[in-house]
Write a protein that holds these residues in place. Sequence first.
Motif, PDB file in Angstrom:
ATOM      1  N   TRP A  54      12.742  32.019  16.109  1.00  0.00           N
ATOM      2  CA  TRP A  54      11.980  31.084  17.727  1.00  0.00           C
ATOM      3  C   TRP A  54      13.896  30.640  17.733  1.00  0.00           C
ATOM      4  CZ3 TRP A  54       7.202  30.121  17.896  1.00  0.00           C
ATOM      5  CH2 TRP A  54       6.611  30.389  16.670  1.00  0.00           C
ATOM      6  N   TYR A 111      -2.466  39.963  15.845  1.00  0.00           N
ATOM      7  CA  TYR A 111      -1.551  40.541  14.843  1.00  0.00           C
ATOM      8  C   TYR A 111      -0.118  39.063  16.141  1.00  0.00           C
ATOM      9  CZ  TYR A 111       2.948  41.991  13.676  1.00  0.00           C
ATOM     10  OH  TYR A 111       4.015  41.614  13.126  1.00  0.00           O
ATOM     11  N   GLU A 138      -1.570  22.963  16.340  1.00  0.00           N
ATOM     12  CA  GLU A 138      -0.820  23.932  15.213  1.00  0.00           C
ATOM     13  C   GLU A 138       0.056  24.316  16.635  1.00  0.00           C
ATOM     14  OE1 GLU A 138      -1.557  24.175  11.249  1.00  0.00           O
ATOM     15  OE2 GLU A 138      -0.613  26.336  12.538  1.00  0.00           O
ATOM     16  N   ASP A 196       9.299  38.927  17.020  1.00  0.00           N
ATOM     17  CA  ASP A 196       8.887  39.778  16.168  1.00  0.00           C
ATOM     18  C   ASP A 196       9.862  41.215  15.889  1.00  0.00           C
ATOM     19  OD1 ASP A 196       5.365  41.130  15.584  1.00  0.00           O
ATOM     20  OD2 ASP A 196       7.878  41.368  14.767  1.00  0.00           O
ATOM     21  N   ASN A 241      -1.030  35.600  15.700  1.00  0.00           N
ATOM     22  CA  ASN A 241       0.069  34.590  14.471  1.00  0.00           C
ATOM     23  C   ASN A 241       1.488  34.462  14.091  1.00  0.00           C
ATOM     24  OD1 ASN A 241       0.958  33.830  11.384  1.00  0.00           O
ATOM     25  ND2 ASN A 241      -0.824  35.305  10.575  1.00  0.00           N
ATOM     26  N   ARG A 242       1.496  33.434  14.854  1.00  0.00           N
ATOM     27  CA  ARG A 242       2.926  31.993  14.316  1.00  0.00           C
ATOM     28  C   ARG A 242       3.921  32.732  13.529  1.00  0.00           C
ATOM     29  NH1 ARG A 242       3.810  28.186  11.348  1.00  0.00           N
ATOM     30  NH2 ARG A 242       1.844  27.310  10.869  1.00  0.00           N
ATOM     31  N   ARG A 243       3.096  32.847  12.383  1.00  0.00           N
ATOM     32  CA  ARG A 243       4.505  33.680  11.192  1.00  0.00           C
ATOM     33  C   ARG A 243       4.165  35.041  10.875  1.00  0.00           C
ATOM     34  NH1 ARG A 243       0.149  30.507   9.981  1.00  0.00           N
ATOM     35  NH2 ARG A 243      -0.599  28.920   8.588  1.00  0.00           N
ATOM     36  N   ASN A 244       3.836  36.165  12.020  1.00  0.00           N
ATOM     37  CA  ASN A 244       4.838  37.188  12.310  1.00  0.00           C
ATOM     38  C   ASN A 244       5.629  37.063  13.181  1.00  0.00           C
ATOM     39  OD1 ASN A 244       2.256  38.994  10.693  1.00  0.00           O
ATOM     40  ND2 ASN A 244       1.369  38.019  12.843  1.00  0.00           N
ATOM     41  N   TYR A 245       6.349  36.081  13.035  1.00  0.00           N
ATOM     42  CA  TYR A 245       7.451  35.948  14.046  1.00  0.00           C
ATOM     43  C   TYR A 245       8.831  36.086  13.328  1.00  0.00           C
ATOM     44  CZ  TYR A 245       4.660  36.998  18.217  1.00  0.00           C
ATOM     45  OH  TYR A 245       3.769  37.440  19.202  1.00  0.00           O
ATOM     46  N   ASP A 246       9.779  36.430  13.195  1.00  0.00           N
ATOM     47  CA  ASP A 246      11.320  36.382  12.917  1.00  0.00           C
ATOM     48  C   ASP A 246      11.907  35.036  13.301  1.00  0.00           C
ATOM     49  OD1 ASP A 246      10.320  40.037  12.493  1.00  0.00           O
ATOM     50  OD2 ASP A 246      10.579  38.868  10.767  1.00  0.00           O
TER      51      ASP A 246
END
Length: 128
Positions: A118, A108, A44, A98, A111-116
């Motif tokens: 890359w 928070y 991950e 983010d 958590n890579r899913r919180n970034y808009d």
Amino acid sequence: QVQLVQSGGGCVQVGGSLNLSCTSSEHTLSKSQMGWFRQVPDKEREFLGVIKQSGSTLYADFVKGRFTVSRDNAKNTVFLTMNSVQIEDTAVYYCAADLASGRLALNYHANRRNYDYWGQGTQVTVSS
């Protein structure tokens, strides 16, 4: 669409230092929480640290004292400075933005899913 452009990376010997950069021509990075992650094959993407809009920073425990996240607002650039690198620091490194604001906790930001958005990633290889 925000494009994050990374530079730096490459090869470094154990114990050495490296500086990675992340910038954008479309977005003011100080308006975002800017995180750094890394990834090795079959694992991950791993959180390293974040610099908040306020300029405060948070880090994963395993990089505290070795890695530093900083920001140069005049250059609209965020940096990851890596010191005392080890073999296990070999990975592809990513910056991420983010757009959320507020006082957010470490879990928070981790958590890579919180970034808009890359960056494209940059390879760091540590050799003995």
